[in-house]
Design an enzyme around this catalytic site. Structure first.
Site, PDB file in Angstrom:
ATOM      1  N   LYS B 130       0.840  -1.210   0.000  1.00 30.28           N
ATOM      2  CA  LYS B 130       0.000   0.000   0.000  1.00 30.28           C
ATOM      3  C   LYS B 130       0.872   1.255   0.000  1.00 30.28           C
ATOM      4  O   LYS B 130       0.591   2.226  -0.718  1.00 30.28           O
ATOM      5  CB  LYS B 130      -0.948  -0.011   1.212  1.00 30.28           C
ATOM      6  N   GLN B 174      -4.839  -2.001   9.557  1.00 32.87           N
ATOM      7  CA  GLN B 174      -4.630  -3.287   8.899  1.00 32.87           C
ATOM      8  C   GLN B 174      -5.221  -4.414   9.759  1.00 32.87           C
ATOM      9  O   GLN B 174      -4.870  -4.558  10.921  1.00 32.87           O
ATOM     10  CB  GLN B 174      -3.128  -3.499   8.655  1.00 32.87           C
ATOM     11  N   ASP B 197     -11.457   2.895   4.137  1.00 28.61           N
ATOM     12  CA  ASP B 197     -11.793   1.480   3.977  1.00 28.61           C
ATOM     13  C   ASP B 197     -13.314   1.292   3.854  1.00 28.61           C
ATOM     14  O   ASP B 197     -13.767   0.242   3.402  1.00 28.61           O
ATOM     15  CB  ASP B 197     -11.293   0.689   5.199  1.00 28.61           C
TER      16      ASP B 197
END
Lengths: 370, 370
Positions: B130, B174, B197
């Protein structure tokens, strides 16, 4: 009566899709069997088999508009009538007992606040009915009635007052709001802890997510599922079709069915073959607002049908000039389904019962009372 | 190769359901036609008809495990390969251009913060990828790496810092978190304005509701829909089946398809006849994490298949000892479908591309830059 019925079903725009006409049958009783006492198992692999064997053989699930089909409908209907009025009464009694126990134990009385804006007759009736229902179970009710030309800020101020009022455990904004107001802003202002209507997106998000719990579930879809539970209808692993995808009924009903492990399909205005998909369902929830849209040939024999629609159709014989019918063509459906909610007297009474139940649950949560 | 493939498909628990075995065919190409250049129309009533006429006739959608079926698979595959790698590259270029334009115009550089807790190798790889992707498109990246025995409070503190940091426009925790942490608490702490997200229940609620707009849509399902869009697959009015109902892929994918007016069914572990329902779909999104679960006889000829699964299966010929396969038995599916995403190289690259896109969108919104 016969001609009235012919007209009823023809009011549905779906007639066009189906090329079917509701047949007249003045001898047809509203339902062949008296409502069964609760609780009653309607697991598809159990009781309904015998129910179907007894009755459904006499009715074609997709009868052609012919004299033969006419004759095949002269037998009695067989679906169990899901008596929402009786279930709602039982729930109100349960709520009433809990309200009394709570008052006795900790001296707290649950309170529901309703905000009504404008002078729509229907809205005023709904609000009056809600207040009356609160009174019957011992829930305090509060009301703010604002004129139709109020500003959005005035409505937000009322909500804000109730948000901080310790006597209020549930807040309900009667919809629709006047067109100059932003419904989203207004509904979002209701404290998530007091959102007994369950319309806050945070509640809807939690409803959609696994391992999350909404604080409140919208009343009408919650009432639909409660009816299935009280009639012991198996949901897990069953095919369910929800017709309609409104924020207040269809969409949350689909999410609730999915939480109970049904395999859910959502049918809506853009669905090209709604009857074909609906015919696969073990459980149908119709919430589309189209009189008599769901016909016999939409229904799998033995399916359970929950009809949320409340539609006015012309009725010359009624002193009011109209009568209320559901989204499902009842007289046809009760020949094919194993169980069905009537309109009125099915889902309708459940909505307010669930509102009372949500208000009680809110007061219990706020006061940590079990 | 042939024997490997036999083993691949047998690793799926679905073999039990299907009583089918993947057949060996060492001559079978991965796909018969080269990927078509973008954009390409895949409206079901248009191009796929000719595609099907050309190719699908040679493959039975539900082949019995016999020598005849074996022979029927010896023809070339025909599905268009949906090239996620190429689409993702194009999106990264678009993001990169917009990031440059924004910096030039208002001097703001979008920033993405990642919080990594513990030492899972896979998680560390994801985070590294990422950050690298951010670098390529000019997005600033920030990272906090906490030890596995950190307290939840320490994670919340990091989130809180990023919530108020004006250089950060997206925050990503994460997953998975160490088991002693409450994932819900941690994710809920991310400011809704920076929830790139899209996992916050408020975003999911808005996604579920009509006339509401989520601030962010979860990256993987958004990537699935983006692939359909970029390949001009008609969604409106089509039957779509989503296999799997996870919070991060299946459920939001179903909500997204519904927003685009598909008629959506959700198939999951409790569905008794998944292949029968899936076979009705014009669009299949498989997101269940079961290697090769979806077989040829699950797929309607001409359907578009989006395969989200990334599963490791044993592969003696690979130096790593394994290879990656999707939830769909690719070699079978590409004989029946009109278009399919490969694994790897399909949905996978789209997730990070959508994360970059969400981060850019967030920075634009925060700075009111159009």
């Amino acid at each position: 009566m016969a001609s009235t019925f012919l007209r009823d079903c023809s009011t549905s725009s779906t007639v066009r899709l189906l090329h079917l006409q509701c047949r007249t049958n003045s001898l047809l009783p509203l339902h062949g069997l008296a409502p069964l006492s609760l609780p009653r198992t309607l697991g598809f692999s159990r009781t309904p088999i015998s129910l179907r064997a007894l009755c459904v053989a006499s009715a074609s699930p997709s009868p052609p508009p012919s004299a033969t089909a006419e004759a095949s409908l002269s037998g009695e209907g067989c679906a169990t009538v899901i008596d929402g009025k009786a279930v709602a009464k039982k729930i109100r009694e349960e709520v009433s007992a809990e309200v009394a126990r709570m008052k006795e134990a900790i001296g707290v009385v649950p309170g529901l606040a309703v905000i009504l804006v404008g002078d729509r007759t229907e809205s005023a009736t709904y609000v009056r009915n809600k207040k009356k229902a609160c009174g019957h179970v011992g829930i305090n009710s509060f009301e703010v009635h604002l004129p139709a030309d109020s500003t959005e800020e005035e409505v937000l101020n009322s909500i804000s007052g109730f948000n901080t009022d310790p006597n209020v455990h549930g807040i309900l904004v009667q919809l629709p709001l006047p067109p100059h107001m932003n419904e989203q802003n207004v509904l979002n202002a209701v404290s998530i802890e007091k959102d007994v209507d369950g319309f806050h997106p945070l509640n809807i998000g939690r409803l959609a997510m696994r391992n999350r719990e909404p604080l409140f579930v919208p009343c009408t879809p919650k009432g639909c599922i409660e009816l299935l539970h009280r009639y012991r209808v198996d949901i897990k692993g069953k095919r369910a079709v929800v017709i309609g995808r409104s924020n207040i009924v269809g969409m949350p009903a689909a999410l609730l069915l999915q939480r109970e492990d049904a395999t859910v399909s959502i049918v809506h205005s853009r669905t090209s073959n709604p009857e074909e998909i609906t015919r696969q369902a073990d459980i149908i929830i119709a919430a589309v607002g189209q009189a008599n849209m769901v016909r016999a040939n939409w229904i799998k024999p033995g399916a359970v049908v929950i009809d949320v629609g409340i539609n006015r159709v012309e009725d010359e014989e009624s002193p009011r000039g109209y009568k209320l019918v559901g989204d499902v063509c009842y007289e046809e459906a009760c020949k094919v389904a194993s169980a069905i909610t009537p309109v009125p007297g099915g889902v309708g009474p459940m909505t307010i019962a669930m509102l009372l139940s949500n208000t009680l649950a809110s007061a219990k949560r706020i006061h940590n009372f079990h």
